[in-house]
Design an enzyme around this catalytic site. Structure first.
Site, PDB file in Angstrom:
ATOM      1  N   MET A 199     -27.587  38.911 100.442  1.00  0.00           N
ATOM      2  CA  MET A 199     -28.847  39.656 100.373  1.00  0.00           C
ATOM      3  C   MET A 199     -28.875  40.718  99.271  1.00  0.00           C
ATOM      4  O   MET A 199     -29.807  41.520  99.205  1.00  0.00           O
ATOM      5  CB  MET A 199     -29.159  40.309 101.725  1.00  0.00           C
ATOM      6  CG  MET A 199     -29.330  39.320 102.847  1.00  0.00           C
ATOM      7  SD  MET A 199     -30.646  38.133 102.479  1.00  0.00           S
ATOM      8  CE  MET A 199     -30.329  36.905 103.713  1.00  0.00           C
ATOM      9  N   CYS A 200     -27.877  40.735  98.409  1.00  0.00           N
ATOM     10  CA  CYS A 200     -27.850  41.704  97.307  1.00  0.00           C
ATOM     11  C   CYS A 200     -28.712  41.223  96.151  1.00  0.00           C
ATOM     12  O   CYS A 200     -28.715  40.042  95.818  1.00  0.00           O
ATOM     13  CB  CYS A 200     -26.419  41.896  96.791  1.00  0.00           C
ATOM     14  SG  CYS A 200     -25.473  43.036  97.771  1.00  0.00           S
ATOM     15  N   HIS A 201     -29.397  42.171  95.532  1.00  0.00           N
ATOM     16  CA  HIS A 201     -30.178  41.861  94.335  1.00  0.00           C
ATOM     17  C   HIS A 201     -29.245  41.809  93.127  1.00  0.00           C
ATOM     18  O   HIS A 201     -28.329  42.619  93.022  1.00  0.00           O
ATOM     19  CB  HIS A 201     -31.222  42.954  94.082  1.00  0.00           C
ATOM     20  CG  HIS A 201     -32.275  43.028  95.131  1.00  0.00           C
ATOM     21  ND1 HIS A 201     -32.095  43.701  96.313  1.00  0.00           N
ATOM     22  CD2 HIS A 201     -33.523  42.508  95.168  1.00  0.00           C
ATOM     23  CE1 HIS A 201     -33.195  43.596  97.047  1.00  0.00           C
ATOM     24  NE2 HIS A 201     -34.067  42.878  96.373  1.00  0.00           N
ATOM     25  N   MET A 230     -23.017  48.343  96.989  1.00  0.00           N
ATOM     26  CA  MET A 230     -22.302  47.094  97.243  1.00  0.00           C
ATOM     27  C   MET A 230     -21.465  46.682  96.045  1.00  0.00           C
ATOM     28  O   MET A 230     -20.377  46.129  96.201  1.00  0.00           O
ATOM     29  CB  MET A 230     -23.283  45.977  97.628  1.00  0.00           C
ATOM     30  CG  MET A 230     -23.939  46.184  98.978  1.00  0.00           C
ATOM     31  SD  MET A 230     -22.774  46.500 100.332  1.00  0.00           S
ATOM     32  CE  MET A 230     -21.784  45.023 100.302  1.00  0.00           C
ATOM     33  N   GLU A 231     -21.940  46.968  94.851  1.00  0.00           N
ATOM     34  CA  GLU A 231     -21.175  46.641  93.650  1.00  0.00           C
ATOM     35  C   GLU A 231     -19.897  47.467  93.578  1.00  0.00           C
ATOM     36  O   GLU A 231     -18.836  46.943  93.216  1.00  0.00           O
ATOM     37  CB  GLU A 231     -22.041  46.855  92.400  1.00  0.00           C
ATOM     38  CG  GLU A 231     -23.098  45.790  92.211  1.00  0.00           C
ATOM     39  CD  GLU A 231     -24.306  45.885  93.148  1.00  0.00           C
ATOM     40  OE1 GLU A 231     -25.122  44.964  93.149  1.00  0.00           O
ATOM     41  OE2 GLU A 231     -24.438  46.882  93.900  1.00  0.00           O
ATOM     42  N   ASP A 273      -2.524  39.616  95.576  1.00  0.00           N
ATOM     43  CA  ASP A 273      -2.181  38.307  95.021  1.00  0.00           C
ATOM     44  C   ASP A 273      -1.010  38.399  94.047  1.00  0.00           C
ATOM     45  O   ASP A 273      -0.103  37.573  94.083  1.00  0.00           O
ATOM     46  CB  ASP A 273      -3.388  37.693  94.320  1.00  0.00           C
ATOM     47  CG  ASP A 273      -3.032  36.371  93.653  1.00  0.00           C
ATOM     48  OD1 ASP A 273      -2.582  35.458  94.368  1.00  0.00           O
ATOM     49  OD2 ASP A 273      -3.167  36.275  92.425  1.00  0.00           O
TER      50      ASP A 273
END
Length: 142
Positions: free
Chosen positions: A61-63, A98-99, A113
Site C-alpha cells: 500500500m506504499c506510494h 516506510m522508506e 547474510d
C-alpha cells in the site's frame, strides 16, 4: 492505496534505526573489514539505499515516491551491538517513514547474510521510527 492527490506537497524526512546484536568477536571482524564476503558496512549501506528506493514494490500500500536523499549510518556500542540509522528525504504528497524503516531493515538483513557463516545467532531489532518531519500530521520525535 490511500488517495493523496488532495494533500499539499511538502518537504518530508524520516529517520529510522535498528539494532543488530551479535558476539563481540563478530562485530570486531566486521569493524576490521575481514568478513569473507567483503566490506559488510559498505554493502549494507548500498542495500539500504536500494531498498528505500524500492519500498513501494515491497510494501503493497506504499506510494512510489521520488526520493531526494538517503543516508545510512553505522555506529556500535564497542561490544556486541551494531546500530543502523537511516534518513530518507523527499518533497511530496506523502511521508517517507516506510522508506526509512525499509532501508534500515534491508541493511540489517544484509549484515546478517554477510556474517551468518561467522555466527547464526545474530539478532535484529528493535526497529523504530526515530523522527519524521513534514505533512499534515506535523513533526514526530521518539
Amino acid at each position: 492505496m490511500v488517495d493523496v492527490s488532495e494533500k499539499t506537497e511538502t518537504r518530508r524526512t524520516a529517520t529510522a534505526r535498528t539494532t543488530v546484536a551479535m558476539l563481540p568477536s563478530t562485530l570486531d571482524v566486521i569493524k576490521q573489514g575481514k568478513v569473507g564476503k567483503g566490506d559488510v558496512l559498505a554493502v549494507a549501506q548500498v542495500a539500504g539505499i536500494m531498498a528505500a528506493k524500492k519500498t513501494s514494490e515491497w510494501i503493497p500500500m506504499c506510494h512510489p515516491l521520488p526520493l531526494t536523499g538517503i543516508d545510512i549510518r553505522f555506529s556500535d556500542n564497542g561490544s556486541d551491538e551494531l546500530y543502523i540509522e537511516g534518513t530518507v528525504k523527499t518533497t511530496g504528497l506523502t511521508g517517507v517513514e516506510m522508506e526509512a524503516l525499509t532501508a534500515v531493515s534491508a541493511a540489517a538483513l544484509t549484515v546478517y547474510d554477510m556474517c551468518k557463516a561467522l555466527e547464526k545467532g545474530i539478532s535484529i531489532g528493535p526497529t523504530v521510527l526515530l523522527a519524521k518531519t513534514g505533512g499534515k500530521s506535523g513533526d514526530y520525535s521518539r
